[in-house]
Each structure stands twice: as structure tokens, then as C-alpha cells.
Motif scaffolding. Structure first.
Motif, short mmCIF file in Angstrom:
data_model
loop_
_atom_site.label_atom_id
_atom_site.label_comp_id
_atom_site.label_asym_id
_atom_site.label_seq_id
_atom_site.Cartn_x
_atom_site.Cartn_y
_atom_site.Cartn_z
N VAL A 14 0.85 -1.20 0.00
CA VAL A 14 0.00 0.00 0.00
C VAL A 14 0.89 1.25 0.00
O VAL A 14 1.84 1.34 0.79
N GLY A 15 0.57 2.19 -0.87
CA GLY A 15 1.26 3.48 -0.88
C GLY A 15 0.48 4.46 -0.03
O GLY A 15 -0.74 4.62 -0.21
N LEU A 16 1.16 5.10 0.92
CA LEU A 16 0.48 6.03 1.82
C LEU A 16 1.01 7.44 1.58
O LEU A 16 2.22 7.67 1.66
N VAL A 17 0.10 8.36 1.29
CA VAL A 17 0.46 9.77 1.10
C VAL A 17 -0.22 10.58 2.20
O VAL A 17 -1.45 10.55 2.33
N THR A 18 0.58 11.30 2.99
CA THR A 18 0.02 12.15 4.04
C THR A 18 0.25 13.61 3.66
O THR A 18 1.41 14.04 3.48
N LEU A 19 -0.83 14.36 3.49
CA LEU A 19 -0.71 15.79 3.19
C LEU A 19 -0.04 16.46 4.38
O LEU A 19 -0.40 16.18 5.54
N ASN A 20 0.92 17.33 4.13
CA ASN A 20 1.75 17.83 5.22
C ASN A 20 2.04 19.33 5.10
O ASN A 20 3.18 19.74 4.90
N ARG A 21 0.96 20.12 5.20
CA ARG A 21 1.12 21.58 5.33
C ARG A 21 0.33 21.99 6.58
O ARG A 21 -0.70 22.69 6.49
N PRO A 22 0.79 21.56 7.75
CA PRO A 22 -0.02 21.72 8.96
C PRO A 22 -0.38 23.17 9.27
O PRO A 22 -1.49 23.44 9.73
N LYS A 23 0.54 24.12 8.96
CA LYS A 23 0.24 25.52 9.30
C LYS A 23 -0.88 26.09 8.45
O LYS A 23 -1.50 27.09 8.81
N ALA A 42 4.32 7.48 -9.21
CA ALA A 42 5.38 6.54 -8.79
C ALA A 42 4.74 5.25 -8.25
O ALA A 42 5.20 4.15 -8.57
N PHE A 43 3.69 5.38 -7.48
CA PHE A 43 2.99 4.18 -6.99
C PHE A 43 2.36 3.41 -8.14
O PHE A 43 2.32 2.18 -8.14
N GLU A 44 1.84 4.14 -9.11
CA GLU A 44 1.22 3.51 -10.29
C GLU A 44 2.26 2.65 -11.02
O GLU A 44 1.95 1.57 -11.51
N ALA A 45 3.50 3.15 -11.08
CA ALA A 45 4.55 2.44 -11.83
C ALA A 45 5.18 1.33 -11.01
O ALA A 45 5.96 0.53 -11.55
N ASP A 46 4.89 1.27 -9.73
CA ASP A 46 5.53 0.30 -8.83
C ASP A 46 4.69 -0.98 -8.77
O ASP A 46 3.59 -0.99 -8.20
N ALA A 47 5.23 -2.05 -9.34
CA ALA A 47 4.46 -3.31 -9.43
C ALA A 47 4.13 -3.88 -8.06
O ALA A 47 3.22 -4.70 -7.93
N ASP A 48 4.86 -3.47 -7.03
CA ASP A 48 4.60 -4.00 -5.68
C ASP A 48 3.45 -3.29 -4.96
O ASP A 48 3.05 -3.69 -3.88
N ILE A 49 2.95 -2.20 -5.54
CA ILE A 49 1.89 -1.43 -4.88
C ILE A 49 0.54 -1.78 -5.52
O ILE A 49 0.37 -1.72 -6.74
N GLY A 50 -0.43 -2.13 -4.66
CA GLY A 50 -1.75 -2.51 -5.18
C GLY A 50 -2.85 -1.52 -4.83
O GLY A 50 -3.97 -1.63 -5.34
N ALA A 51 -2.58 -0.57 -3.96
CA ALA A 51 -3.60 0.43 -3.59
C ALA A 51 -2.90 1.61 -2.92
O ALA A 51 -1.76 1.48 -2.44
N ILE A 52 -3.60 2.74 -2.90
CA ILE A 52 -3.03 3.97 -2.36
C ILE A 52 -4.00 4.55 -1.33
O ILE A 52 -5.23 4.48 -1.53
N VAL A 53 -3.46 5.10 -0.24
CA VAL A 53 -4.29 5.81 0.75
C VAL A 53 -3.79 7.25 0.81
O VAL A 53 -2.58 7.49 0.89
N ILE A 54 -4.73 8.20 0.77
CA ILE A 54 -4.36 9.60 0.95
C ILE A 54 -5.03 10.10 2.22
O ILE A 54 -6.24 9.91 2.42
N THR A 55 -4.24 10.72 3.07
CA THR A 55 -4.79 11.20 4.33
C THR A 55 -4.21 12.57 4.66
O THR A 55 -3.35 13.09 3.94
N GLY A 56 -4.72 13.18 5.75
CA GLY A 56 -4.21 14.48 6.19
C GLY A 56 -3.86 14.39 7.66
O GLY A 56 -3.34 13.37 8.12
#
Ligand SMILES: CC(C)(O)CC(=O)SCCNC(=O)CCNC(=O)[C@H](O)C(C)(C)COP(=O)(O)OP(=O)(O)OC[C@H]1O[C@@H](n2cnc3c(N)ncnc32)[C@H](O)[C@@H]1OP(=O)(O)O
Length: 257
Positions: A14-23, A42-56
């Protein structure tokens, strides 16, 4: 790759993206778009990644597009750069994307969450399209996607009054797929993503494509599209493996082929 506005990690397929502009409560500026697109590609091109999570963060998934970045734009600036059209590229990511939303998901934040494939919300989540309070209207898809999610009455209410919807209302109206305790949000989203990532990736991607087609076409065309994709799945080794595993009462071992 170094990112300025997000944190990128991988957690077993799983690819995890955390939005990081806290201020700025994760306000979405052009750098966030660039970082988000680069990481998802990059996650799309990575054969080892099957899903992505985006959070804040717990306080804000994202409090909207960056008002300070856009406030001085002229009409010509906005028109000539086709302002916000870059977000369409995000919707072209073919692997599944889950939005894990805690706190504010306002304006562009709500619109980004709706561009993901489904939303898991924490019980403190607040969704809204408050652009009207700034003298504008949604510009990253809110008037269109929110209406498809929650229907005309609720979408009009939210876009015209700028009021926020809490997590319970968002779940009741179909904007989010599930609501969990704030402390469990990331774990639940990663668990759902890992489950998806354990299935056959081509089957998952075709299922995503078929569900998305339902928004773009007639029922009869959509049914034909679904059937043709379904037929094509009999060319997958994973179909043979999945069905053999069922009949042999064992766990399937998908190879994404
Ligand atoms: C894409 C489009 C076209 O559809 C348009 C949009 O997305 S327009 C933006 C829509 N969003 C909003 O109107 C929400 C704006 N934010 C707020 O109303 C409040 O910040 C809040 C209710 C989310 C939270 O309030 P509070 O807890 O009191 O925090 P603040 O002190 O207001 O904010 C902290 C800090 O973050 C900055 N901030 C917040 N939102 C944005 C934003 N959308 N763009 C830029 N900056 C934002 C805020 O200015 C504060 O920073 P400082 O000014 O203290 O440096």
C-alpha cells in the motif's frame, strides 16, 4: 524523491500519502498538486503497490484550495492556465485510491476526497463546499461530483449556504463509505487498502474502471462495458487461480497476470 508538501511511505503493498502543510491546514496549492501527482504516478509504476491511501492530519484532511495562492489571480490568469484542470490528472490514476478523512475536508479538500475511489471518514470529519462564502463557487468538481454523491437537494444546500456536513450525515447520504473512530482511521484505511492490494491487480483496476464508467454513460452501455471487461477476465491467470483456490478450499495466490 523528496517532496515538499507530503509525506510518502509504503506499508506492505500500500502506498500512503500524508498531506503535510499543517500551518495551512493542508490547503492545496500548486506544489501539493505536483507532489501528489508525482507520488501517485510513482505508486502507479511500482508493481509491488496494489492500492493507495491519501490522508491528512487529525484536524484537517484539507481546508480547501490555497486561498492565499489564488486570491490575486485575474480572470485571464485563471483562464489561460486553465486553473485547476491539473487535478483531472489525479483522476487518471488507475490503481485504487482511498481517502482517509479526519477533520475538515472543505472546498478543494472535499473535492479531492471525492476524486478518490472511496472515502473512509473519522467521526470528527466535516465536509463542505464553502466557496460561496469567498464570493466564488466550487472549481475542482464539487458542483458535479457532490451532486452525484448526495443528490441535488443536499448539493444545492451545501454549495449555496456553504454549510458543513458531519460524518454521520456524510455516511447517511452516501458521500462516505464508512465512519470509524478518529483513533482508528488510518489503521482502518490501510487495512481496507491492504485487502484490495491482496486481490488480482488487473481485476481490481477493471472493477474501478467499470464503476467509474457508471458515472459517464447510459445503463445499457455501462452493462455492455461491464460484460466485455468481465469476458476479458477469463484471459487472466488470476481468474484460473481464484476459481481453483475456491474449489480447492485454499487461499488464492494472485500473480497480477
Ligand atoms: C477549489 C475550489 C475552487 O473549489 C475552491 C476552494 O477550495 S476555496 C477554499 C475553500 N475552503 C475554505 O473556505 C475554508 C477556509 N478555512 C477556514 O474556514 C478555516 O481555516 C477553518 C474553519 C477550516 C478552520 O478554522 P480555524 O481552526 O480557526 O483555523 P484558522 O486559523 O482559520 O486556519 C489556520 C491556518 O490555516 C490557514 N488556512 C486555512 N484554510 C486555508 C485555505 N483554504 N487556504 C489557505 N490558508 C488556509 C489560515 O489562514 C491559518 O493560517 P494563518 O493565516 O494563521 O497563517
Amino acid at each position: 524523491m523528496a517532496y515538499e508538501t507530503i509525506i510518502v511511505e509504503t506499508r506492505s503493498k500500500v502506498g500512503l500519502v500524508t498531506l503535510n502543510r499543517p500551518k495551512a491546514l493542508n490547503a492545496l496549492n500548486s506544489q501539493v498538486l505536483a507532489d501528489l501527482l508525482a507520488s501517485c504516478r510513482a505508486f502507479e509504476a511500482d508493481a509491488d503497490i496494489g492500492a493507495i491511501v491519501i490522508t491528512g492530519s487529525e484536524k484537517a484532511f484539507a481546508a480547501g484550495a490555497d486561498i492565499k495562492e489564488m486570491q490575486s489571480k485575474s480572470y485571464v490568469d485563471a483562464y489561460m492556465e486553465d486553473f485547476f484542470s491539473g487535478w483531472e490528472d489525479f483522476t487518471r490514476i488507475r490503481k485504487p485510491i482511498i481517502a482517509a478523512v479526519s477533520g475538515y475536508a472543505l472546498g478543494g479538500g472535499c473535492e479531492l476526497a471525492m476524486m478518490c475511489d472511496f472515502i473512509i471518514a473519522s467521526d470528527n470529519a466535516k465536509f463542505g463546499q464553502p466557496e460561496i462564502t469567498l464570493g466564488v463557487m466550487p472549481g475542482m468538481g464539487g458542483s458535479q461530483r457532490l451532486t452525484r454523491f448526495v443528490g441535488k437537494a443536499k448539493a444545492m444546500d451545501m454549495c449555496l449556504t456553504g454549510r458543513m456536513m458531519d460524518a454521520a450525515e456524510a455516511e447517511r447520504t452516501g458521500l462516505v463509505s464508512r465512519v470509524v473512530a478518529t483513533s482508528d482511521l488510518l489503521e482502518e484505511a490501510l487495512k481496507a487498502a491492504a485487502k484490495i492490494a491482496g486481490f488480482s491487480l488487473p481485476a481490481v483496476m477493471m472493477a474501478k474502471e467499470a464503476v467509474n464508467r457508471a458515472y459517464e454513460t447510459t445503463l445499457s452501455e455501462g452493462l455492455r462495458f461491464e460484460r466485455r471487461l468481465f469476458h476479458s477476465m477469463f484471459a487472466l491467470e488470476d481468474q484460473k487461480e481464484g476459481m481453483a483456490a475456491f474449489t480447492e478450499k485454499r487461499q488464492a495466490n494472485f500473480k497480477n497476470r
